[in-house]
Write a protein that holds these residues in place. Sequence first.
Motif, PDB file in Angstrom:
ATOM      1  N   GLY A 111     -16.299   6.768 -32.082  1.00  0.00           N
ATOM      2  CA  GLY A 111     -17.463   7.095 -32.900  1.00  0.00           C
ATOM      3  C   GLY A 111     -18.606   7.744 -32.146  1.00  0.00           C
ATOM      4  O   GLY A 111     -19.567   8.208 -32.754  1.00  0.00           O
ATOM      5  N   HIS A 112     -18.501   7.779 -30.807  1.00  0.00           N
ATOM      6  CA  HIS A 112     -19.553   8.414 -30.018  1.00  0.00           C
ATOM      7  C   HIS A 112     -19.348   9.925 -30.007  1.00  0.00           C
ATOM      8  O   HIS A 112     -18.385  10.427 -29.457  1.00  0.00           O
ATOM      9  N   ASP A 113     -20.299  10.641 -30.577  1.00  0.00           N
ATOM     10  CA  ASP A 113     -20.193  12.092 -30.626  1.00  0.00           C
ATOM     11  C   ASP A 113     -20.503  12.743 -29.275  1.00  0.00           C
ATOM     12  O   ASP A 113     -20.015  13.820 -28.977  1.00  0.00           O
ATOM     13  N   ASN A 114     -21.380  12.104 -28.503  1.00  0.00           N
ATOM     14  CA  ASN A 114     -21.825  12.692 -27.236  1.00  0.00           C
ATOM     15  C   ASN A 114     -20.947  12.197 -26.088  1.00  0.00           C
ATOM     16  O   ASN A 114     -20.799  10.985 -25.888  1.00  0.00           O
ATOM     17  N   LEU A 115     -20.395  13.151 -25.351  1.00  0.00           N
ATOM     18  CA  LEU A 115     -19.551  12.823 -24.205  1.00  0.00           C
ATOM     19  C   LEU A 115     -20.020  13.660 -23.032  1.00  0.00           C
ATOM     20  O   LEU A 115     -20.278  14.857 -23.179  1.00  0.00           O
ATOM     21  N   TYR A 116     -20.146  13.033 -21.891  1.00  0.00           N
ATOM     22  CA  TYR A 116     -20.670  13.682 -20.691  1.00  0.00           C
ATOM     23  C   TYR A 116     -19.691  13.500 -19.536  1.00  0.00           C
ATOM     24  O   TYR A 116     -19.070  12.443 -19.402  1.00  0.00           O
ATOM     25  N   TRP A 117     -19.637  14.497 -18.679  1.00  0.00           N
ATOM     26  CA  TRP A 117     -18.930  14.389 -17.403  1.00  0.00           C
ATOM     27  C   TRP A 117     -19.960  14.503 -16.280  1.00  0.00           C
ATOM     28  O   TRP A 117     -20.853  15.363 -16.312  1.00  0.00           O
ATOM     29  N   TYR A 118     -19.802  13.618 -15.292  1.00  0.00           N
ATOM     30  CA  TYR A 118     -20.647  13.626 -14.099  1.00  0.00           C
ATOM     31  C   TYR A 118     -19.751  13.513 -12.866  1.00  0.00           C
ATOM     32  O   TYR A 118     -18.593  13.110 -12.956  1.00  0.00           O
ATOM     33  N   ARG A 119     -20.318  13.835 -11.721  1.00  0.00           N
ATOM     34  CA  ARG A 119     -19.570  13.719 -10.468  1.00  0.00           C
ATOM     35  C   ARG A 119     -20.487  13.189  -9.380  1.00  0.00           C
ATOM     36  O   ARG A 119     -21.653  13.581  -9.286  1.00  0.00           O
ATOM     37  N   ARG A 120     -19.934  12.304  -8.556  1.00  0.00           N
ATOM     38  CA  ARG A 120     -20.664  11.826  -7.388  1.00  0.00           C
ATOM     39  C   ARG A 120     -19.842  12.171  -6.159  1.00  0.00           C
ATOM     40  O   ARG A 120     -18.700  11.750  -6.024  1.00  0.00           O
TER      41      ARG A 120
END
Lengths: 113, 113
Positions: free
Chosen positions: B28-37
């Motif tokens: 149900g979450h419309d917002n999806l993010y990718w991050y990198r460390r």
Amino acid sequence: GESVGLHLPTLSVQEGDNSIINCAYSNSASDYFIWYKQESGKGPQFIIDIRSNMDKRQGQRVTVLLNKTVKHLSLQIAATQPGDSAVYFCAENGLFGNEKLTFGTGTRLTIIP
Amino acid sequence: EAGVTQFPSHSVIEKGQTVTLRCDPISGHDNLYWYRRVMGKEIKFLLHFVKESKQDESGMPNNRFLAERTGGTYSTLKVQPAELEDSGVYFCASRSGANTEAFFGQGTRLTVV
């Protein structure tokens, strides 16, 4: 460009003492700030947030202070416990609430038994 | 309720090979993010999906990185061909809407040798 930075990369605190982790940001228009805790092998975990219309917010054993004049925020952890050992990140969330998070470098907090 | 899940948890590949990372957001979450460390540095934003659309891909380092979110559910991040500097921990996060908590997955540790 916008940036979020931390003053100290490592911090060691005796168990039971209070700890303070600091963070500076450069975007004066920043509206929403979040502190995350990252334990080894896990993703960042939300601790507490604060909006720019506030200067202090308290949670369970944690307090976040926001000083908009000098663009500085801090995370205070009271009565530290071994489980508080982790890397702590501050993050800024932009103006509209669902934008990217801009993270600081992180501070590694070590609780000494 | 299941949290954000990422697969695989670890991946070791040779330079020049292809790797595909997967993220299943909270339902149900419309917002999806990718991050990198990368190597103890700050967590950096890669891109943001709203449903199946790329809202912001300003953090994608180069055209060797391709992210998709067909159908607006899970997302994949493909690196082809992988380079040594792509090593790091890749995090996925999701949130339901603006000014809501972003939940992170446990991350995929990518090592390119």
